[in-house]
Design a protein around this motif. Structure first.
Motif, PDB file in Angstrom:
ATOM      1  N   ARG A   5      -2.841   4.794   7.708  1.00  0.00           N
ATOM      2  CA  ARG A   5      -1.856   6.085   7.925  1.00  0.00           C
ATOM      3  C   ARG A   5      -0.498   5.752   6.967  1.00  0.00           C
ATOM      4  NH1 ARG A   5      -2.137   9.151  12.339  1.00  0.00           N
ATOM      5  NH2 ARG A   5      -0.120   9.870  12.245  1.00  0.00           N
ATOM      6  N   ILE A   6      -0.458   6.652   6.022  1.00  0.00           N
ATOM      7  CA  ILE A   6       0.465   6.743   4.734  1.00  0.00           C
ATOM      8  C   ILE A   6       1.296   7.717   4.793  1.00  0.00           C
ATOM      9  CG2 ILE A   6       0.688   6.650   2.072  1.00  0.00           C
ATOM     10  CD1 ILE A   6      -2.542   6.326   2.209  1.00  0.00           C
ATOM     11  N   TYR A   7       2.578   7.152   5.130  1.00  0.00           N
ATOM     12  CA  TYR A   7       3.724   8.095   5.382  1.00  0.00           C
ATOM     13  C   TYR A   7       4.563   8.279   3.928  1.00  0.00           C
ATOM     14  CZ  TYR A   7       2.838   7.368  10.017  1.00  0.00           C
ATOM     15  OH  TYR A   7       2.151   7.155  11.191  1.00  0.00           O
ATOM     16  N   THR A   8       4.594   9.582   3.415  1.00  0.00           N
ATOM     17  CA  THR A   8       5.390   9.729   2.334  1.00  0.00           C
ATOM     18  C   THR A   8       6.778  10.363   2.394  1.00  0.00           C
ATOM     19  OG1 THR A   8       3.209   9.979   0.628  1.00  0.00           O
ATOM     20  CG2 THR A   8       5.612  10.644  -0.003  1.00  0.00           C
ATOM     21  N   LEU A   9       7.769   9.505   2.071  1.00  0.00           N
ATOM     22  CA  LEU A   9       9.241   9.788   2.694  1.00  0.00           C
ATOM     23  C   LEU A   9       9.759  10.565   1.227  1.00  0.00           C
ATOM     24  CD1 LEU A   9       8.438   7.311   4.441  1.00  0.00           C
ATOM     25  CD2 LEU A   9      10.354   8.383   5.715  1.00  0.00           C
ATOM     26  N   LYS A  10      10.869  11.139   1.730  1.00  0.00           N
ATOM     27  CA  LYS A  10      11.728  11.796   0.264  1.00  0.00           C
ATOM     28  C   LYS A  10      12.429  11.248  -0.461  1.00  0.00           C
ATOM     29  CE  LYS A  10      16.137  12.905   2.899  1.00  0.00           C
ATOM     30  NZ  LYS A  10      17.086  13.965   3.433  1.00  0.00           N
ATOM     31  N   ASP A  11      12.659   9.838   0.209  1.00  0.00           N
ATOM     32  CA  ASP A  11      13.370   8.928  -0.823  1.00  0.00           C
ATOM     33  C   ASP A  11      13.301   7.398  -0.426  1.00  0.00           C
ATOM     34  OD1 ASP A  11      15.511   8.510   0.971  1.00  0.00           O
ATOM     35  OD2 ASP A  11      16.556  10.304   0.351  1.00  0.00           O
ATOM     36  N   ALA A  12      13.985   6.542  -1.302  1.00  0.00           N
ATOM     37  CA  ALA A  12      13.724   5.112  -1.030  1.00  0.00           C
ATOM     38  C   ALA A  12      14.355   4.823   0.372  1.00  0.00           C
ATOM     39  CB  ALA A  12      14.226   4.373  -2.334  1.00  0.00           C
ATOM     40  N   LEU A  13      15.593   5.406   0.523  1.00  0.00           N
ATOM     41  CA  LEU A  13      16.448   4.925   1.710  1.00  0.00           C
ATOM     42  C   LEU A  13      15.721   5.340   2.829  1.00  0.00           C
ATOM     43  CD1 LEU A  13      19.137   3.815   2.815  1.00  0.00           C
ATOM     44  CD2 LEU A  13      20.033   6.217   2.490  1.00  0.00           C
ATOM     45  N   SER A  14      15.254   6.565   2.807  1.00  0.00           N
ATOM     46  CA  SER A  14      14.556   7.025   3.991  1.00  0.00           C
ATOM     47  C   SER A  14      13.341   6.172   4.185  1.00  0.00           C
ATOM     48  CB  SER A  14      13.888   8.563   3.831  1.00  0.00           C
ATOM     49  OG  SER A  14      15.209   9.304   3.423  1.00  0.00           O
ATOM     50  N   ALA A  15      12.529   5.937   3.120  1.00  0.00           N
ATOM     51  CA  ALA A  15      11.348   4.869   3.534  1.00  0.00           C
ATOM     52  C   ALA A  15      11.622   3.534   4.211  1.00  0.00           C
ATOM     53  CB  ALA A  15      10.669   4.776   2.092  1.00  0.00           C
ATOM     54  N   GLU A  16      12.899   3.085   3.475  1.00  0.00           N
ATOM     55  CA  GLU A  16      13.279   1.745   4.043  1.00  0.00           C
ATOM     56  C   GLU A  16      13.825   1.902   5.494  1.00  0.00           C
ATOM     57  OE1 GLU A  16      15.967  -0.075   1.201  1.00  0.00           O
ATOM     58  OE2 GLU A  16      14.606   0.149  -0.347  1.00  0.00           O
ATOM     59  N   THR A  17      14.485   2.858   5.752  1.00  0.00           N
ATOM     60  CA  THR A  17      15.070   3.185   7.166  1.00  0.00           C
ATOM     61  C   THR A  17      13.710   3.030   8.273  1.00  0.00           C
ATOM     62  OG1 THR A  17      17.101   4.148   6.387  1.00  0.00           O
ATOM     63  CG2 THR A  17      16.532   4.605   8.664  1.00  0.00           C
ATOM     64  N   TYR A  18      12.845   4.161   7.645  1.00  0.00           N
ATOM     65  CA  TYR A  18      11.623   4.159   8.594  1.00  0.00           C
ATOM     66  C   TYR A  18      10.755   2.941   8.689  1.00  0.00           C
ATOM     67  CZ  TYR A  18       7.404   6.523  10.473  1.00  0.00           C
ATOM     68  OH  TYR A  18       6.423   6.940  11.209  1.00  0.00           O
ATOM     69  N   PHE A  19      10.903   2.172   7.843  1.00  0.00           N
ATOM     70  CA  PHE A  19      10.054   0.946   7.852  1.00  0.00           C
ATOM     71  C   PHE A  19      10.562  -0.220   8.755  1.00  0.00           C
ATOM     72  CE2 PHE A  19       9.445  -3.395   5.830  1.00  0.00           C
ATOM     73  CZ  PHE A  19       7.836  -3.530   6.018  1.00  0.00           C
ATOM     74  N   HIS A  20      11.891  -0.538   8.243  1.00  0.00           N
ATOM     75  CA  HIS A  20      12.838  -1.637   8.804  1.00  0.00           C
ATOM     76  C   HIS A  20      13.109  -1.044  10.392  1.00  0.00           C
ATOM     77  CE1 HIS A  20      12.750  -4.325   5.628  1.00  0.00           C
ATOM     78  NE2 HIS A  20      13.154  -3.291   4.775  1.00  0.00           N
ATOM     79  N   THR A  21      13.537  -0.001  10.948  1.00  0.00           N
ATOM     80  CA  THR A  21      14.162   0.466  11.830  1.00  0.00           C
ATOM     81  C   THR A  21      13.284   1.186  12.759  1.00  0.00           C
ATOM     82  OG1 THR A  21      16.356   0.773  10.884  1.00  0.00           O
ATOM     83  CG2 THR A  21      15.995   1.927  13.030  1.00  0.00           C
ATOM     84  N   HIS A  22      12.390   2.060  12.298  1.00  0.00           N
ATOM     85  CA  HIS A  22      11.710   2.786  13.289  1.00  0.00           C
ATOM     86  C   HIS A  22      10.298   2.235  13.464  1.00  0.00           C
ATOM     87  CE1 HIS A  22      14.926   5.493  13.591  1.00  0.00           C
ATOM     88  NE2 HIS A  22      14.940   5.484  12.242  1.00  0.00           N
ATOM     89  N   TRP A  23       9.599   1.577  12.374  1.00  0.00           N
ATOM     90  CA  TRP A  23       8.332   1.017  12.854  1.00  0.00           C
ATOM     91  C   TRP A  23       8.348  -0.160  13.556  1.00  0.00           C
ATOM     92  CZ3 TRP A  23       3.443   1.688  13.127  1.00  0.00           C
ATOM     93  CH2 TRP A  23       2.916   2.751  12.756  1.00  0.00           C
TER      94      TRP A  23
END
Length: 98
Positions: A5-23
């Motif tokens: 599953r490849i999630y493309t996020l709007k910016d680097a901060l969103s990707a890092e937050t999704y990765f580090h907090t929500h996953w």
């Protein structure tokens, strides 16, 4: 059955937050829906890439839908702007050579 599953996020901060907090939250809740997390990667280009396993013969779409409307999913995503996820690509894998 595995799925990438490849999630493309709007910016680097969103990707890092999704990765580090929500996953990390997903890794706890998903097994209760028979979705087992193998690996999660922070990719280039604002992407989060997850490899998950479903039981053989599982109705992946039905399982994903059940999870997406669950209280567990809402709790996992609390505080995250869902519009930050621009695209989700799902690649099903039925067999591995090794």
């Amino acid at each position: 059955m595995k799925q990438v599953r490849i999630y493309t996020l709007k910016d680097a901060l969103s990707a890092e937050t999704y990765f580090h907090t929500h996953w990390p939250r997903h890794m706890v809740s998903l097994p209760t829906f028979d979705i087992y997390v193998n690996h999660v990667y922070l990719g280039a280009n604002n992407q989060v890439i997850a490899v998950v396993t479903y039981k053989d013969g599982a109705d992946i779409q039905a399982i994903n839908q059940k999870y997406m409307v669950s209280a567990e999913f809402r709790a996992d995503m609390q505080g995250f702007d869902m519009s930050s996820i621009l695209n989700v690509e799902e690649i099903s894998i039925k067999e591995a050579l090794f």
